[in-house]
Enzyme design. Structure first.
Site, PDB file in Angstrom:
ATOM      1  N   HIS A  71       0.707  -1.169  -0.032  1.00  0.00           N
ATOM      2  CA  HIS A  71       0.014  -0.122  -0.191  1.00  0.00           C
ATOM      3  C   HIS A  71       0.570   1.356   0.151  1.00  0.00           C
ATOM      4  O   HIS A  71       0.495   2.191  -0.409  1.00  0.00           O
ATOM      5  CB  HIS A  71      -1.187  -0.002   0.998  1.00  0.00           C
ATOM      6  CG  HIS A  71      -0.527   0.100   2.577  1.00  0.00           C
ATOM      7  ND1 HIS A  71       0.070  -1.082   3.188  1.00  0.00           N
ATOM      8  CD2 HIS A  71      -0.243   1.088   3.391  1.00  0.00           C
ATOM      9  CE1 HIS A  71       0.288  -0.707   4.302  1.00  0.00           C
ATOM     10  NE2 HIS A  71       0.250   0.700   4.397  1.00  0.00           N
ATOM     11  N   ASN A 122     -27.353   6.325  -5.607  1.00  0.00           N
ATOM     12  CA  ASN A 122     -28.749   6.867  -5.454  1.00  0.00           C
ATOM     13  C   ASN A 122     -28.754   7.937  -5.049  1.00  0.00           C
ATOM     14  O   ASN A 122     -28.215   8.707  -4.328  1.00  0.00           O
ATOM     15  CB  ASN A 122     -29.689   5.869  -4.442  1.00  0.00           C
ATOM     16  CG  ASN A 122     -30.992   6.521  -4.365  1.00  0.00           C
ATOM     17  OD1 ASN A 122     -31.520   7.283  -3.349  1.00  0.00           O
ATOM     18  ND2 ASN A 122     -31.991   5.976  -4.888  1.00  0.00           N
ATOM     19  N   CYS A 155     -32.277   1.459  -9.466  1.00  0.00           N
ATOM     20  CA  CYS A 155     -33.213   1.226  -8.626  1.00  0.00           C
ATOM     21  C   CYS A 155     -34.706   1.886  -9.327  1.00  0.00           C
ATOM     22  O   CYS A 155     -35.411   1.699  -8.703  1.00  0.00           O
ATOM     23  CB  CYS A 155     -33.146   2.045  -7.069  1.00  0.00           C
ATOM     24  SG  CYS A 155     -32.988   3.766  -7.273  1.00  0.00           S
TER      25      CYS A 155
END
Length: 178
Positions: A71, A122, A155
């Site tokens: 990392h 969303n 959705c």
């Protein structure tokens, strides 16, 4: 050759990250992909490995060797970090300094590396005051956002939250390097 870290998070838009990885690789960038565990529910690491010809990273504990702490080496190698799609979860983790997976740990280890974040979620999640606060916090710290677009979402809702167009994202990266 410029080195790009492509962070892929848990969003139905994760499949679009494969197009981003493919285009950037074909245009001569070295792309190292880091996936969150939830991203792997939508797309497999093999997809990105096939497109970039590089190992895909997701488990920070698998990557510790006597010679290299992955990392840290990925963070040092990067000329730019692109998180696309970026979930509300990852945006919140970065905004609050949580580094509990390979992607957030690499981001926290970056120094003077431009980080582009492409939210995808969303509409209600995107407009949530907490998510908006986290975006403002990161913007004030120098993180760059490529705003989501308005569309019919997975959705079925219509609103802002769909991942920006792939070409918009790629063009933002290329414009930075010019």
């Amino acid at each position: 050759m410029k080195n790009i870290i492509l962070g892929v998070t848990g969003s139905v838009a994760a499949y679009k990250a494969a197009y981003i990885a493919s285009i950037l690789t074909k245009r001569g960038y070295n792309v190292d992909v880091i996936m969150t565990k939830s991203a792997m529910e939508f797309v497999t690491p093999l997809t990105f490995q096939s497109l970039t010809k590089n190992k895909v990273y997701w488990n920070m504990f698998e990557e510790i060797t006597p010679k290299e702490i992955k990392h840290i080496s990925l963070a040092k190698k990067a000329d730019l970090c692109l998180i696309a799609p970026a979930s509300a979860n990852v945006i919140g983790k970065i905004a609050t300094g949580i580094a509990d997976d390979m992607l957030t740990t690499v981001v926290m280890a970056m120094n003077q590396v431009p980080i582009f974040i492409c939210p995808a979620m969303n509409t209600n999640m995107y407009n949530n005051p907490i998510v908006q606060r986290n975006i403002r916090t990161l913007s004030e710290l120098g993180y760059r956002f490529i705003d989501p677009k308005e569309a019919v979402l997975a959705c079925g809702d219509l609103g802002k939250g769909a991942l920006a167009d792939v070409e918009t994202i790629v063009n933002s990266v290329e414009t930075y390097f010019k």
